[in-house]
Design an enzyme around this catalytic site. Structure first.
Site, PDB file in Angstrom:
ATOM      1  N   SER A  89     -33.772  11.000 -19.090  1.00  0.00           N
ATOM      2  CA  SER A  89     -32.655  10.773 -18.378  1.00  0.00           C
ATOM      3  C   SER A  89     -31.320  10.667 -19.033  1.00  0.00           C
ATOM      4  CB  SER A  89     -32.850   9.408 -17.522  1.00  0.00           C
ATOM      5  OG  SER A  89     -31.614   9.287 -16.666  1.00  0.00           O
ATOM      6  N   TYR A  99     -33.065   0.540 -17.627  1.00  0.00           N
ATOM      7  CA  TYR A  99     -33.637   2.014 -17.529  1.00  0.00           C
ATOM      8  C   TYR A  99     -32.978   2.805 -18.527  1.00  0.00           C
ATOM      9  CZ  TYR A  99     -34.351   6.403 -15.449  1.00  0.00           C
ATOM     10  OH  TYR A  99     -34.647   8.017 -15.275  1.00  0.00           O
TER      11      TYR A  99
END
Length: 195
Positions: A89, A99
């Site tokens: 990501s 995250y």
């Protein structure tokens, strides 16, 4: 000889687009996920609603441990010249709390994996998307203003699509990508460059 691919988290969104693109390119594809050799580690996500003490280990488990366990389990079955691609990501390079930290860990693990498997001609890479429309990542919580802000960060003025990510994964899993390993390939319309 038929090439086989395993796509984790392949029931929806990016994973589904990756699986479909690999099928179009002639691979036999095995899709795993909660909904029903190339290895694409796509399963992952964001721990929703967890407090700080639970969110960090949950995001690490969802995004790092799943990829490590699947890859380790399948490693003896990978043929020479196989391909391993893990979905990262933009958050792994731009922040994003627990995250982002988990996706950064995926990048570090992949760099080590490339060296561990490289003598067999096996490549290991990360495809790192930015904002991708048409996925369930935001769980329906993407407002119009947030979407517009994310699109405005791109150089090409548009959101990514699952097909954009799938095409990059398909290239990295191809025989032509045999000398591309240990890399993080950004698929984010230039958003990672910042402005």
């Amino acid at each position: 000889m038929t090439r086989t691919a395993v796509v984790t988290g392949g029931g929806t969104g990016i994973g589904r687009a990756v699986a479909e693109e690999l099928v179009r390119r002639g691979l036999d594809v095995v899709v795993t996920g909660r909904r029903a050799d190339v290895l694409v580690n796509n399963a992952g996500g964001l721990a929703d609603g967890a407090d700080l003490e639970r969110r960090w280990p949950a995001d690490y488990e969802l995004n790092v441990v799943t990829a490590v366990l699947v890859t380790t389990a399948l490693q003896p079955r990978l043929n020479d010249q196989a391909r391993v691609v893990t979905i990262g990501s933009i958050a792994g390079r731009r922040g994003g709390g627990s995250y982002g930290a988990a996706k950064a860990a995926v990048e570090a693990w992949t760099a080590e994996l490339a060296f561990r498997l490289g003598d067999r001609g096996i490549t290991a890479n990360v495809v790192s998307p930015g904002f991708v429309d048409g996925t369930e990542f935001f769980g329906g919580a993407m407002g119009d203003q947030r979407r517009a802000d994310l699109v405005a960060q791109t150089a090409n003025g548009r959101a990514g699509t699952p097909a954009d990510v799938a095409a990059t994964v398909a290239f990295l899993t191809s025989p032509e990508a045999g000398h591309v390993t240990g890399q993080v390939v950004a698929v984010n319309g230039g958003a990672h460059l910042g402005r």
